[in-house]
Write a protein that holds these residues in place. Structure first.
Motif, short mmCIF file in Angstrom:
data_model
loop_
_atom_site.label_atom_id
_atom_site.label_comp_id
_atom_site.label_asym_id
_atom_site.label_seq_id
_atom_site.Cartn_x
_atom_site.Cartn_y
_atom_site.Cartn_z
N ALA A 112 58.40 37.69 23.19
CA ALA A 112 58.33 37.28 21.75
C ALA A 112 58.92 38.40 20.81
N LYS A 113 59.79 38.18 20.01
CA LYS A 113 60.31 39.18 18.99
C LYS A 113 59.25 39.96 18.28
N ARG A 114 58.17 39.30 18.04
CA ARG A 114 56.95 39.74 17.14
C ARG A 114 56.02 40.39 18.15
N GLY A 115 56.20 40.24 19.26
CA GLY A 115 55.15 40.96 20.37
C GLY A 115 53.64 39.97 20.56
N HIS A 116 52.84 40.35 21.26
CA HIS A 116 51.73 39.57 21.41
C HIS A 116 50.37 40.79 21.42
N VAL A 117 49.42 39.90 20.99
CA VAL A 117 48.37 40.87 20.95
C VAL A 117 47.19 40.41 22.01
N LEU A 118 47.06 41.24 22.95
CA LEU A 118 46.06 41.09 24.12
C LEU A 118 44.42 41.21 23.73
N GLU A 119 43.54 40.30 23.85
CA GLU A 119 42.40 40.58 23.47
C GLU A 119 41.63 41.13 24.83
N SER A 120 42.06 40.68 25.80
CA SER A 120 41.45 41.26 27.35
C SER A 120 42.42 41.30 28.46
N LEU A 121 42.08 42.16 29.37
CA LEU A 121 42.82 41.83 30.75
C LEU A 121 41.52 42.14 31.56
N TYR A 122 41.82 41.34 32.68
CA TYR A 122 40.84 41.25 34.03
C TYR A 122 41.77 41.14 35.18
N LEU A 123 41.04 41.44 36.54
CA LEU A 123 41.87 41.17 37.66
C LEU A 123 40.86 40.37 38.51
N SER A 124 41.34 39.74 39.59
CA SER A 124 40.52 39.08 40.59
C SER A 124 41.26 39.55 41.88
N LEU A 125 40.36 39.84 42.70
CA LEU A 125 40.65 40.38 44.19
C LEU A 125 40.02 39.39 45.15
N HIS A 126 41.07 38.75 45.78
CA HIS A 126 40.68 37.91 47.06
C HIS A 126 40.91 38.45 48.31
N ARG A 127 39.90 38.19 49.11
CA ARG A 127 40.25 38.38 50.70
C ARG A 127 39.31 37.21 51.39
N ASN A 128 40.03 36.55 52.05
CA ASN A 128 39.62 35.48 52.64
C ASN A 128 38.90 34.43 51.89
N GLU A 129 37.61 34.14 52.21
CA GLU A 129 36.98 33.32 51.08
C GLU A 129 36.21 34.28 50.09
N THR A 130 36.38 35.44 49.94
CA THR A 130 35.48 36.28 48.99
C THR A 130 36.59 36.69 47.72
N LYS A 131 35.93 36.38 46.70
CA LYS A 131 36.58 36.91 45.53
C LYS A 131 35.78 37.55 44.57
N GLN A 132 36.36 38.60 43.96
CA GLN A 132 35.64 39.38 43.13
C GLN A 132 36.60 39.79 41.88
N ASN A 133 35.98 39.31 40.61
CA ASN A 133 36.26 39.92 39.42
C ASN A 133 36.02 41.11 38.95
N PHE A 134 37.10 41.88 38.60
CA PHE A 134 36.88 43.18 37.89
C PHE A 134 37.09 42.83 36.41
N ASN A 135 36.13 42.87 35.70
CA ASN A 135 36.43 42.29 34.29
C ASN A 135 36.16 43.35 33.35
#
Length: 149
Positions: free
Chosen positions: A19-42
């Motif tokens: 976007a020409k005017r940019g964006h404001v991010l309120e938050s970032l996080y990631l999810s890590l998956h291995r097989n049936e395991t999921k963990q959020n690093f929030n």
């Protein structure tokens, strides 16, 4: 790892806006998956060495911004062991005013049995470097010595 002894995920990345005017991010996080395991690093901390900010929002202009991004585990007692296997790392961003986060990126990674054994040692991390010829990430282990004061 931070002093808490819990594992974390670190990325150095360019974020940019279409976007020409940019964006404001309120938050970032990631999810890590291995097989049936999921963990959020929030818990998101970003900035450059000596000037880290805890997820306080970020303006992303069209030209982009580059920062170190540290993703930490929640304080609920969870820890995530990096075991042998294939992983999928997904990065999510929520813009100001959005109710749902947008998935920005998915990265496929792999940890071998020998690397997983080494990761059980204190102050040991695994780093992934991108290989453009193979279009994949290759891991290497690094052990940090304790700094005495």
């Amino acid at each position: 790892m931070f002093d808490s002894g819990k594992n974390k995920v670190y990325l150095r990345t360019l974020l940019y806006s279409t976007a020409k005017r940019g964006h404001v991010l309120e938050s970032l996080y990631l999810s890590l998956h291995r097989n049936e395991t999921k963990q959020n690093f929030n818990i998101w901390v970003y900035g450059d060495k000596g000037d880290l900010k805890r997820g306080s929002g970020l303006f992303v202009p069209q030209e982009g911004v580059t920062f170190d991004h540290h993703f930490l585990l929640p304080k609920d007692g969870a820890n995530f062991a990096f075991l042998e296997g294939s992983y999928s790392l997904s990065v999510f961003a929520r813009q100001v005013g959005q109710r749902v986060a947008t998935e920005l990126l998915i990265i496929r990674l792999s940890i071998s049995e020998s690397q997983a054994k080494m990761l059980s040692q204190p102050r040991t991390g695994i780093y992934f470097d991108y290989s453009p010829d193979h279009q994949s990430y290759h891991a290497h282990i690094q052990h940090r010595q304790r700094i005495e004061s």
